[in-house]
Enzyme design. Structure first.
Site, mmCIF file in Angstrom:
data_model
loop_
_atom_site.group_PDB
_atom_site.id
_atom_site.type_symbol
_atom_site.label_atom_id
_atom_site.label_comp_id
_atom_site.label_asym_id
_atom_site.label_seq_id
_atom_site.Cartn_x
_atom_site.Cartn_y
_atom_site.Cartn_z
ATOM 1 N N ASP A 15 80.604 55.122 87.538
ATOM 2 C CA ASP A 15 81.545 55.369 86.453
ATOM 3 C C ASP A 15 81.383 54.245 85.436
ATOM 4 O OD1 ASP A 15 83.885 56.388 85.082
ATOM 5 O OD2 ASP A 15 84.512 57.188 87.025
ATOM 6 N N ASP A 38 83.319 57.138 80.889
ATOM 7 C CA ASP A 38 84.768 57.259 80.748
ATOM 8 C C ASP A 38 85.241 57.168 79.292
ATOM 9 O OD1 ASP A 38 87.351 57.112 82.388
ATOM 10 O OD2 ASP A 38 87.609 55.398 81.041
ATOM 11 N N GLU A 69 82.695 61.915 79.412
ATOM 12 C CA GLU A 69 84.063 62.428 79.448
ATOM 13 C C GLU A 69 84.481 62.588 77.988
ATOM 14 O OE1 GLU A 69 88.518 61.586 81.227
ATOM 15 O OE2 GLU A 69 87.418 60.000 80.233
ATOM 16 N N HIS A 128 89.895 63.641 89.386
ATOM 17 C CA HIS A 128 90.935 62.695 89.807
ATOM 18 C C HIS A 128 92.072 62.573 88.801
ATOM 19 C CE1 HIS A 128 88.554 60.554 86.953
ATOM 20 N NE2 HIS A 128 89.424 59.552 86.935
ATOM 21 N N ASP A 129 91.963 63.229 87.644
ATOM 22 C CA ASP A 129 93.015 63.170 86.624
ATOM 23 C C ASP A 129 93.792 64.476 86.533
ATOM 24 O OD1 ASP A 129 92.238 60.622 85.806
ATOM 25 O OD2 ASP A 129 90.890 61.376 84.246
HETATM 26 O O1 TEU Z 1 90.574 59.403 81.417
HETATM 27 C C1 TEU Z 1 90.693 59.510 80.020
HETATM 28 C C2 TEU Z 1 91.928 60.205 79.660
HETATM 29 O O2 TEU Z 1 92.975 59.935 80.155
HETATM 30 C C3 TEU Z 1 91.836 61.298 78.688
HETATM 31 O O3 TEU Z 1 92.730 62.263 79.133
HETATM 32 C C4 TEU Z 1 92.164 60.829 77.324
HETATM 33 O O4 TEU Z 1 93.187 61.604 76.836
HETATM 34 C C5 TEU Z 1 90.952 60.974 76.437
HETATM 35 O O5 TEU Z 1 90.112 59.886 76.660
HETATM 36 C C6 TEU Z 1 91.277 61.116 74.978
HETATM 37 O O6 TEU Z 1 90.121 61.043 74.188
HETATM 38 C C7 TEU Z 1 89.778 58.401 81.935
HETATM 39 C C8 TEU Z 1 89.827 58.361 83.446
HETATM 40 O O7 TEU Z 1 89.320 59.560 83.959
HETATM 41 C C9 TEU Z 1 91.225 58.077 83.889
HETATM 42 O O8 TEU Z 1 91.362 58.093 85.290
HETATM 43 C C10 TEU Z 1 91.602 56.716 83.351
HETATM 44 O O9 TEU Z 1 92.952 56.463 83.628
HETATM 45 C C11 TEU Z 1 91.366 56.606 81.852
HETATM 46 O O10 TEU Z 1 90.121 57.131 81.438
HETATM 47 C C12 TEU Z 1 91.373 55.168 81.439
HETATM 48 O O11 TEU Z 1 90.217 54.540 81.886
#
Ligand code: TEU
Ligand code: CA
Length: 557
Positions: free
Chosen positions: A98, A199, A256, A328-329
């Site tokens: 990650d 991420d 992501e 995981h989210d």
């Molecule tokens: O998630 C990113 C996140 O929360 C997205 O929903 C966010 O809204 C997006 O980036 C908007 O552009 C990642 C991880 O998967 C999560 O577990 C972490 O908490 C987060 O980043 C912070 O590192």
């Protein structure tokens, strides 16, 4: 299309804290993962995405990294990590890590040095800005609630954090920061990994004017998304990163990526795109509530089907999306995407097939392969920072506590983070100690050991599904074949056709609780894959039982 090594692979996400604990401290560890590699290999997994295992204060469960070059002691040692890579190589598997570089932890040496000297060079690693009229530089709300600006003690400066205040955003405009990030990425490649899941990557490009916007909530703040949407030119950073790192290692990278503008798809995942692929979140975002999780709308079948089909159609001439049911989210797909009447074994299997026979790279999230479900939580069970924030926000907006919590619990990230259910032993066989997060009480019924023994279990279905996807006969078709929606006029029928040359497969799922009669539009050759043993066919007509999935080999009429 140039063929790439990862096109026909299947990936599996491990959330290490909840996978398997081998030393009784209640926290999953690298040794636990190593001991289950054969299980994953047998399932049909080629690539493992490991959620963060770096040193971290775990404010956001490892997504707040305090040292990019160290393994968190909770998870083991660098030797364990090297063993993991070696054991995976032996089995012909690939590891992707990650990459969390939008922000680091406030305990990272860089941030500590910035705090110690807010006018010195390390402050330039972050976004330190003067306050305005005794207030924050602008009115952004962070993803985890409250202002996205926190005061630097002893100054009139604030630092920016789009997530928690313990996750200061790194300043990508600073070439020194970028260089250090690329060095770190290459250091991990040299250890033998095959790529990264990347991420929150859209967040790295800011609008450097940091303008305020009209508030979108009673707190007077506006989502920091608004500022990010007004930033331009992220591609320059992403191309540089790719050139300095990924390209040199023929890496597999998954972004992501939320909120992509339509004309950017090719730039991101086209043949020479910034990334190999990106996750398709089109189904996930359907449940965004207007004010957060507590008013998230229930899933609507037609919107869901349209979302997935639209992604498939847009991708066809561009590249590959990574298809996920959950991560995981997100809440568990077996609960979230299935209507109450279909939350049973047949329904879970049907859901798997709808996703994994689409065009794209399938990602399985740990526990999904046994049909793990959402967990009944009380407020005191919750660990996740984002769930707690959504709850507080809902209560502050005047929602009665019980109702606010019920809404947030349904969407909670902790649903996916409860310990993996290995057996019916105490704590689901996850740990001999006290698990760091509540174990789902349904583990005596839903667990790996039990499903290993049952021929018709969800686990064995997943194994057969991956075998089917990778079989010599259908592998190319299911990887490179085109996608075409079918029977869209039929309520609660999820169907599509994959075609490559003369070969054609039609996937048909009945999402409704009733039997359905379907007149096939194509010549029917044979049924090649099912989730229920009985297939009833009368001439060109199929009788679909509730939650039935049928894959038929067809030829054009
Ligand atoms: O998630 C990113 C996140 O929360 C997205 O929903 C966010 O809204 C997006 O980036 C908007 O552009 C990642 C991880 O998967 C999560 O577990 C972490 O908490 C987060 O980043 C912070 O590192
Ligand atoms: Ca442990």
């Amino acid at each position: 299309m140039k063929r790439k090594w990862w096109h026909d692979k299947v990936a599996y996400q491990i959330y290490p804290k909840s996978f398997l604990d081998t030393n009784g401290d209640g926290i999953g560890d690298l040794k636990g993962i190593i001991s289950k590699l054969d299980y994953l290999k047998e399932l049909g997994i080629d690539i493992i995405w490991l959620s963060p295992v770096y040193e971290s204060p775990f404010v956001d469960q490892g997504y707040d990294i305090s040292d990019y070059y160290k393994i968190a002691e909770q998870f083991g040692t660098m030797d364990d990590f090297d063993t993991l890579v070696a054991e995976m190589k032996k089995r012909g598997m690939h590891l992707i890590m990650d990459l969390v570089v939008n922000h680091c932890s406030d305990k990272h040496e860089w941030f500590q040095k910035a705090l110690a000297d807010p006018d010195g060079p390390y402050a330039g690693y972050f976004y330190f800005r003067e306050g305005k009229d005794g207030k924050a530089p602008s009115n952004y709300r962070s993803y985890f609630g409250g202002s996205a600006w926190t005061k630097v003690p002893g100054t009139n400066k604030y630092y920016l954090h789009t997530f928690a205040k313990e996750q200061p955003d790194l300043n990508w405009e600073n070439p020194v920061v970028r260089k250090k990030i690329y060095e770190m990425i290459n250091w991990w490649f040299e250890k033998g990994i095959s790529g990264f899941r990347i991420d929150a990557i859209i967040n790295i490009k800011k609008n450097l004017d940091f303008p305020s916007f009209p508030a979108d909530g009673d707190d007077g703040l506006v989502s920091c998304d608004k500022m990010l949407a007004s930033a331009h030119g992220i591609g320059t950073f992403l191309e540089e990163m790719k050139h300095e790192t990924f390209d040199k290692y023929d890496a597999f990278t998954v972004g992501e990526v939320f909120h992509l503008k339509e004309d950017e798809l090719r730039e991101f995942i086209g043949e020479d795109g910034h990334f190999s692929t990106k996750f398709d979140f089109s189904a996930h975002v359907l449940s965004y509530g207007e004010h957060g999780w507590y008013d998230a709308p229930a899933l609507d079948f037609n919107r869901w089907r349209t979302a997935l089909f639209d992604t498939q159609k847009a991708d066809l001439t561009v590249g590959f999306e990574a298809n996920i049911i959950e991560n995981h989210d997100e809440p568990r797909g077996a609960t979230h995407y299935l209507p109450a009447h279909a939350r049973n074994e047949a329904g879970v299997k049907m859901l798997a097939a709808t996703y994994f026979l689409l065009r794209g790279i399938p990602f399985i999230y740990q526990g999904q392969e046994i049909g793990m479900t959402n967990c009944p939580f009380e407020l005191e069970d919750i660990d996740d920072i984002m769930t707690l924030d959504n709850y507080r926000y809902a209560v502050a907006c005047g929602f009665p506590e019980e109702k606010a919590f019920a809404g947030c619990a349904r969407e909670s990230r902790d649903n996916a983070r409860t310990p993996m259910q290995w057996s019916d032993a105490e704590n689901a066989g996850f740990t001999t100690g006290k698990p760091w997060l509540k174990v789902n009480p349904n583990y005596p019924e839903i667990n790996v050991a039990r499903q290993e023994k049952e021929y018709g279990s969800v686990l064995n279905f997943y194994r057969r599904l991956l075998c089917f996807r990778k079989s010599e006969e259908y592998r190319d078709l299911l990887t490179y074949g085109t996608f075409e929606p079918m029977y869209e006029d039929q309520e609660r029928i999820f169907a599509f056709k994959r075609t490559l040359g003369k070969q054609c497969l039609t996937v048909i799922c009945n999402e409704s609780p009733a039997e359905r009669f379907l007149t096939l539009k194509e010549d029917y050759e044979e049924v090649v894959f099912v989730n229920l043993p009985q297939v009833t066919r009368i001439g060109d007509n199929l009788i679909l039982h509730p939650y039935q999935l049928i894959v038929v080999e067809t030829t054009k009429k």
